[in-house]
Design an enzyme around this catalytic site. Structure first.
Site, short mmCIF file in Angstrom:
data_model
loop_
_atom_site.label_atom_id
_atom_site.label_comp_id
_atom_site.label_asym_id
_atom_site.label_seq_id
_atom_site.Cartn_x
_atom_site.Cartn_y
_atom_site.Cartn_z
N PHE A 141 10.51 2.53 -14.64
CA PHE A 141 9.24 3.23 -14.44
C PHE A 141 8.24 2.42 -13.63
CE2 PHE A 141 7.84 0.59 -18.01
CZ PHE A 141 6.54 0.30 -17.64
N LYS A 182 18.87 8.36 -10.11
CA LYS A 182 18.26 8.81 -11.35
C LYS A 182 17.03 7.96 -11.61
CE LYS A 182 18.02 7.74 -15.43
NZ LYS A 182 16.61 8.11 -15.67
N GLU A 229 12.36 8.60 -16.25
CA GLU A 229 11.84 9.89 -16.69
C GLU A 229 10.33 9.85 -16.94
OE1 GLU A 229 13.80 7.74 -18.10
OE2 GLU A 229 14.18 8.14 -20.21
N SER A 265 15.29 -2.81 -18.26
CA SER A 265 15.19 -3.87 -19.26
C SER A 265 16.55 -4.54 -19.47
CB SER A 265 14.67 -3.28 -20.57
OG SER A 265 15.55 -2.26 -20.98
N CYS A 272 7.98 -6.75 -12.98
CA CYS A 272 9.05 -7.67 -13.37
C CYS A 272 8.77 -9.07 -12.83
CB CYS A 272 10.39 -7.18 -12.86
SG CYS A 272 10.40 -7.02 -11.08
N GLU A 332 9.74 -10.18 -23.81
CA GLU A 332 9.12 -9.66 -22.59
C GLU A 332 8.13 -8.59 -23.05
OE1 GLU A 332 11.30 -6.97 -20.02
OE2 GLU A 332 10.27 -7.75 -18.27
#
Ligand code: NAD
Length: 500
Positions: free
Chosen positions: A153, A177, A180, A230, A285, A385
């Protein structure tokens, strides 16, 4: 309140017209209002889409000339450049990051499209003439077929753009993909590919969750997977994908340390820590989440950082703000829970992000920047994290102690050293076990023509994203040994080929 917009898959150049069995809400994180209802693909639909992509690859794109591909790539580059602000606005509306940051990620993605425009040069093979008498050898690289991209995301446009332009330039068909949580940017970019002249079916978007990911991991016609997300999911995707015979690059989570030596310019370091710690609400990240201060600088550095944090405006990313909301209410609550656990574990809460105002209307998912001091390994705020606007200061006594701390961490995505000592910086770049290193640069994201990727639990697989590693990932090599008929080389010989 307006009805949420339906967001659906893009298959074979057009929006999907079926009825989804399952859907998922999409929110504007700055207002807390649901703005979209996303169709989630079933495994069956994923299978159909892979079939569409395979047919497009076999019938046209696999055999497209480099000239045809570059014409599409150059056109796409122009369209993306022209639509940067529109795509940035879509990102802000679903992710929450401020508009300038959203546009910035499109720019970084655009750079990969520009790199891919050079595909004729990047795919040039080698040629050796007369390796044996009248025998020539040359190498070529060919496309894989259908490749899948599964993205997170936090960079809804840039991360897909790390992979898609290079995969397409290399002659593959792609099924992407997206996350979402913020799916609309990928749909908008896919429409630009179609407008640029990419044949239908070469790029398809399926929206979905675990069911769609598993279907891609299991499908025999998906030859390669580029995953970013992740660490637990990256490891899962790598394990299942490789077990199923696929080529997989799975980029995972991070805990990025910034080491500040006593001789550093502390104003520069404080600016960098605030920018890299709280930009995009810490949902990068490459965000700095652990500031490793080599004593005696910690007190002075914390004072400078605290002062800067007081000037930050948190709020709706479409306004004059520095930092937007977190992506969902659940994520905001999870990040906020670390403020209690950090205190319970013995860290010092210097700035509490639950306090203060935000510049927004409605019930957005906000948490202001937070600063912890006296953080040590073993505390959740250090070990996990957090992926939010929480910066932890770890005090160490020496460069060696700082280096040992960084190298002991399970993650190895990015790191930075702040110093005016060239020798120390040079030692650090050599000794640190991290994939991307900044020297007085807090977010060392490589340019498109280098490759992006971490070490240890930040990357599963051995290929980093974009640059030449991307070109290699999306192609397979072939070496041709050729001899044109020459009567003097005829005759039977069952021995192993040797050169003469
Ligand atoms: P995530 O792992 O929750 O989701 C990533 C993708 O995996 C999404 O498309 C999601 O739909 C899918 N997914 C989620 N759960 C799944 C499951 N159980 N099985 C199969 N697929 C599943 O990650 P996120 O929250 O979207 O993104 C944030 C994470 O991504 C952070 O950990 C961040 O560090 C990481 N990230 C890493 C890099 C990098 O370059 N290393 C870059 C960006 C983000």
């Amino acid at each position: 309140m307006s009805t949420p917009t339906r967001i659906t898959h893009l298959v074979n150049g057009v929006p999907w017209e079926g009825t989804a069995e399952r859907t998922s809400p999409v929110f504007n994180p700055a207002t807390g209002v649901q703005t979209g209802e996303l169709d989630l693909a079933s495994a069956e639909l994923v299978g159909e889409v892979v079939g569409v992509a395979k047919a497009a690859w076999e019938s046209s794109w696999q055999r497209s000339s480099l000239t045809q591909r570059t014409q599409v790539l150059f056109k796409f580059r122009e369209l993306l450049n022209a639509k940067k602000a529109d795509i940035g606005a879509l990102i802000t509306a679903e992710h929450g990051k401020v508009l300038s940051d959203a546009e910035g990620e499109v720019t970084r993605g655009l750079e990969v499209a520009e790199f891919a425009c050079g595909i004729p040069h990047l795919l040039k093979g080698g040629f050796s003439e007369n390796v044996s008498t009248k025998v020539d050898v040359y190498s070529i690289r060919q496309s894989l077929g259908v490749v899948a991209v599964i993205s997170p995301f936090n960079f809804p446009a840039m991360v897909p753009l790390w992979f898609v332009p290079i995969a397409i330039a290399c002659g593959n068909a792609v099924v992407i993909k997206p996350s979402e949580k913020d799916p609309s940017a990928v749909n908008a970019v896919a429409e630009l590919w179609a407008e640029a002249g990419l044949p239908d079916g070469v790029l398809n978007v399926v929206h979905g969750d675990k069911e769609a990911v598993d279907a891609l991991l299991e499908h025999p016609d998906v030859k390669a997977i580029s995953f970013v997300g992740s660490t637990p999911i990256a490891e899962y995707v790598y394990d299942v994908g490789t077990r199923n015979g696929k080529r997989v690059q799975a980029l995972g989570g991070a805990k990025n340390h910034m080491l500040v030596l006593p001789d550093a310019d502390l104003d520069l370091a404080a600016d960098a820590a605030v920018n890299a710690g709280f930009g995009s609400a810490g949902e990068r990240c490459m965000a700095i989440s652990a500031l490793v201060a080599v004593e005696p600088v910690a007190d002075e550095l914390i004072a400078k950082i605290t002062d800067r944090m007081g000037k930050l405006v948190t709020g709706d990313g479409t306004r004059e703000t520095d930092m937007g909301p977190l992506v969902t209410a659940a994520h905001r609550d999870k990040v906020a829970s670390y403020l209690d656990s950090g205190v319970a574990d013995g860290a010092t809460l210097v700035v509490d992000g639950r306090e203060g105002d935000v510049d927004a209307d409605g019930e957005g998912f906000f948490l202001r920047p937070t600063l912890f001091d006296n953080v040590t390994p073993g505390m959740g705020v250090y070990d996990d994290e957090i992926f939010g606007p929480v910066l932890s200061v770890v005090r160490v006594g020496s460069y060696d102690e700082g280096l040992e701390l960084i190298n002991a961490n399970t993650y190895g995505n990015g790191t930075a050293i702040f110093t005016n000592d060239g020798g120390a910086a040079r030692r650090f770049q050599n000794e640190v076990e991290v994939g991307m290193v900044g020297i007085n640069v807090p977010i060392p994201v490589p340019m498109a023509y280098f490759s992006f990727g971490g070490w240890k639990s930040s990357l599963f697989g051995d290929s980093h994203a974009h640059g030449m590693e991307g070109v290699h990932f999306f192609t397979r090599g072939k070496v041709v040994t050729s001899r044109w008929l020459d009567p003097s080389h005829g005759g039977l010989n069952l021995g192993f080929p040797q050169n003469d």
